[in-house]
Enzyme design. Structure first.
Site, PDB file in Angstrom:
ATOM      1  N   TYR A  63       0.835  -1.221   0.000  1.00  0.00           N
ATOM      2  CA  TYR A  63       0.000   0.000   0.000  1.00  0.00           C
ATOM      3  C   TYR A  63       0.857   1.254   0.000  1.00  0.00           C
ATOM      4  CZ  TYR A  63      -3.635  -3.126   1.976  1.00  0.00           C
ATOM      5  OH  TYR A  63      -4.506  -4.149   2.236  1.00  0.00           O
TER       6      TYR A  63
ATOM      7  N   HIS B  73       0.496 -11.389   2.790  1.00  0.00           N
ATOM      8  CA  HIS B  73      -0.609 -10.651   2.153  1.00  0.00           C
ATOM      9  C   HIS B  73      -1.471 -11.550   1.273  1.00  0.00           C
ATOM     10  CE1 HIS B  73      -1.655  -6.310   0.793  1.00  0.00           C
ATOM     11  NE2 HIS B  73      -2.729  -7.072   0.785  1.00  0.00           N
TER      12      HIS B  73
HETATM   13  N1  NAP Z   1      -5.668  -8.173   2.685  1.00  0.00           N
HETATM   14  C1  NAP Z   1      -6.075  -7.758   1.507  1.00  0.00           C
HETATM   15  O1  NAP Z   1      -5.794  -8.388   0.468  1.00  0.00           O
HETATM   16  C2  NAP Z   1      -6.911  -6.510   1.416  1.00  0.00           C
HETATM   17  C3  NAP Z   1      -7.601  -6.222   0.242  1.00  0.00           C
HETATM   18  C4  NAP Z   1      -8.383  -5.061   0.217  1.00  0.00           C
HETATM   19  C5  NAP Z   1      -8.440  -4.217   1.327  1.00  0.00           C
HETATM   20  N2  NAP Z   1      -7.719  -4.516   2.452  1.00  0.00           N
HETATM   21  C6  NAP Z   1      -7.745  -3.635   3.651  1.00  0.00           C
HETATM   22  O2  NAP Z   1      -9.098  -3.333   3.931  1.00  0.00           O
HETATM   23  C7  NAP Z   1      -9.257  -1.928   3.996  1.00  0.00           C
HETATM   24  C8  NAP Z   1     -10.664  -1.560   3.572  1.00  0.00           C
HETATM   25  O3  NAP Z   1     -10.875  -1.864   2.216  1.00  0.00           O
HETATM   26  P1  NAP Z   1     -11.053  -0.715   1.124  1.00  0.00           P
HETATM   27  O4  NAP Z   1     -10.340   0.488   1.605  1.00  0.00           O
HETATM   28  O5  NAP Z   1     -10.649  -1.270  -0.173  1.00  0.00           O
HETATM   29  O6  NAP Z   1     -12.627  -0.540   1.073  1.00  0.00           O
HETATM   30  P2  NAP Z   1     -13.787  -0.178   2.130  1.00  0.00           P
HETATM   31  O7  NAP Z   1     -13.233   0.155   3.468  1.00  0.00           O
HETATM   32  O8  NAP Z   1     -14.810  -1.243   2.044  1.00  0.00           O
HETATM   33  O9  NAP Z   1     -14.392   1.127   1.447  1.00  0.00           O
HETATM   34  C9  NAP Z   1     -13.657   2.314   1.411  1.00  0.00           C
HETATM   35  C10 NAP Z   1     -14.345   3.268   0.464  1.00  0.00           C
HETATM   36  O10 NAP Z   1     -15.659   3.526   0.914  1.00  0.00           O
HETATM   37  C11 NAP Z   1     -15.822   4.921   1.186  1.00  0.00           C
HETATM   38  N3  NAP Z   1     -16.472   5.013   2.504  1.00  0.00           N
HETATM   39  C12 NAP Z   1     -15.922   4.855   3.714  1.00  0.00           C
HETATM   40  N4  NAP Z   1     -16.839   4.991   4.686  1.00  0.00           N
HETATM   41  C13 NAP Z   1     -18.012   5.234   4.068  1.00  0.00           C
HETATM   42  C14 NAP Z   1     -19.314   5.471   4.536  1.00  0.00           C
HETATM   43  N5  NAP Z   1     -19.590   5.483   5.834  1.00  0.00           N
HETATM   44  N6  NAP Z   1     -20.280   5.714   3.622  1.00  0.00           N
HETATM   45  C15 NAP Z   1     -20.000   5.710   2.301  1.00  0.00           C
HETATM   46  N7  NAP Z   1     -18.774   5.493   1.786  1.00  0.00           N
HETATM   47  C16 NAP Z   1     -17.781   5.258   2.666  1.00  0.00           C
HETATM   48  C17 NAP Z   1     -14.450   5.532   1.187  1.00  0.00           C
HETATM   49  O11 NAP Z   1     -14.463   6.804   0.550  1.00  0.00           O
HETATM   50  P3  NAP Z   1     -14.121   8.157   1.401  1.00  0.00           P
HETATM   51  O12 NAP Z   1     -12.647   8.127   1.645  1.00  0.00           O
HETATM   52  O13 NAP Z   1     -14.536   9.227   0.447  1.00  0.00           O
HETATM   53  O14 NAP Z   1     -14.961   8.114   2.656  1.00  0.00           O
HETATM   54  C18 NAP Z   1     -13.613   4.562   0.365  1.00  0.00           C
HETATM   55  O15 NAP Z   1     -13.612   4.950  -0.994  1.00  0.00           O
HETATM   56  C19 NAP Z   1      -8.158  -1.391   3.075  1.00  0.00           C
HETATM   57  O16 NAP Z   1      -7.940  -0.015   3.291  1.00  0.00           O
HETATM   58  C20 NAP Z   1      -7.032  -2.288   3.462  1.00  0.00           C
HETATM   59  O17 NAP Z   1      -6.457  -1.842   4.666  1.00  0.00           O
HETATM   60  C21 NAP Z   1      -6.985  -5.666   2.508  1.00  0.00           C
END
Ligand code: NAP
Length: 271
Positions: A44, A102
């Site tokens: 990241y 990962h």
């Molecule tokens: N281990 C893995 O392979 C893997 C894969 C994917 C993700 N991850 C981890 O999981 C975390 C979360 O996944 P993600 O960041 O992809 O997606 P997510 O947390 O499901 O969604 C984040 C998105 O949703 C928006 N958001 C956040 N809160 C909201 C709300 N209350 N209402 C409406 N929209 C909202 C955010 O935009 P705004 O910034 O505009 O609020 C952002 O664009 C990652 O940051 C990472 O740390 C791990």
């Protein structure tokens, strides 16, 4: 604040995409709101941002639970420990609380034992308090347990949200004492307008995103939603206060459709 048996707060902050000054500001805002669990990864490129936000917050290091993840190019013999040392340099920390693999190496290009044994070595060196995996299937977890012996797998981080509830895997992990972290717990915003979840959220006086996070927490999973917006960071964090009844849980369970959002060609054959 709910924590699992390894001290990980169940409510955490995803940091994917939170880079540069804006990323630091978002992570700092989260720490001010009360988040005490940061999820980063070598790939990241947000380790520096996490460290800097913690420094600016003035919070003591031991109040924060930090997870990082080892990127595939660092799986080969002799590579993992130096890569984790570089992560610690970027974080400006002496240790992380949890280090995950990962993704499993596709088609065992690097044998499982090669990188898990180095992960165990990193723990023995004190670079990480606990170790775990991400995107691992039941088969991979079983084989990992054989390789690691008595060393506990402190987490399996997988995609999990109302549209992909991953029940078979979560049940296996529950039985094996392996805590699960739900990534993309709000399905990246895709729950908005859902015809089942929106009315339920309205009756509970919360948002569908809060419903989804509360659902993960009620299942005993950690949840790591990401946001750069202070208001959404705050409402997501407040989801820990949303109380779901067994009827609410059943309604949310009913929207599962096995809809996986993150499924690269190199992914293992999912359960
Ligand atoms: N281990 C893995 O392979 C893997 C894969 C994917 C993700 N991850 C981890 O999981 C975390 C979360 O996944 P993600 O960041 O992809 O997606 P997510 O947390 O499901 O969604 C984040 C998105 O949703 C928006 N958001 C956040 N809160 C909201 C709300 N209350 N209402 C409406 N929209 C909202 C955010 O935009 P705004 O910034 O505009 O609020 C952002 O664009 C990652 O940051 C990472 O740390 C791990």
């Amino acid at each position: 604040m709910q924590r699992n048996q390894y001290g990980m707060p169940l409510m955490g902050l995803g940091t994917y995409g939170r880079r540069g000054t804006q990323g630091i500001d978002a992570i700092l805002a989260a720490l001010e709101i009360g988040y005490r669990h940061l999820d980063t990864a070598q790939s990241y490129d947000t380790e520096r941002e996490c460290g800097e936000a913690l420094r600016q917050s003035g919070l003591p290091r031991d109040e924060i639970f930090v997870t990082t993840k080892i990127d595939m190019p660092n799986f080969g013999g002799g590579k993992l420990v130096p890569s984790l040392r570089r992560s610690l340099d970027a974080l400006a920390m002496d240790y992380v609380d949890l280090t995950l693999i990962h993704w499993p190496s596709p088609h065992e290009q690097v044998p499982l034992a090669t990188y898990l044994e180095q992960l165990a070595e990193a723990q023995a060196l004190g670079l990480t308090r606990t170790i775990g995996v991400s995107n691992f299937t039941i088969d991979l977890l079983q084989r990992s347990r054989t390789i690691l012996g008595d060393l506990p797998i402190a987490n399996n981080q997988v995609e999990c949200h109302p549209y992909l509830q991953n029940r078979k895997l979560v049940d296996f992990c529950d039985g094996a004492g392996i805590p699960v972290t739900a990534y993309q717990p709000i399905a990246h915003g895709a729950l908005k307008g859902d015809p089942v979840l929106e009315p339920l959220a309205a009756t509970k006086g919360c948002t569908v995103e809060q419903l989804a996070i509360a659902f993960a927490l009620a299942r005993g999973l950690a949840a790591i939603p990401a946001s750069s917006n202070r208001e959404r960071l705050a409402t997501n964090f407040a989801a820990e206060q949303v109380v779901l009844t067994p009827d609410d849980m059943a309604i949310i369970a009913s929207v599962d459709r096995g809809a996986r959002r993150i499924d690269p060609a190199s992914a293992p054959a999912w359960d």
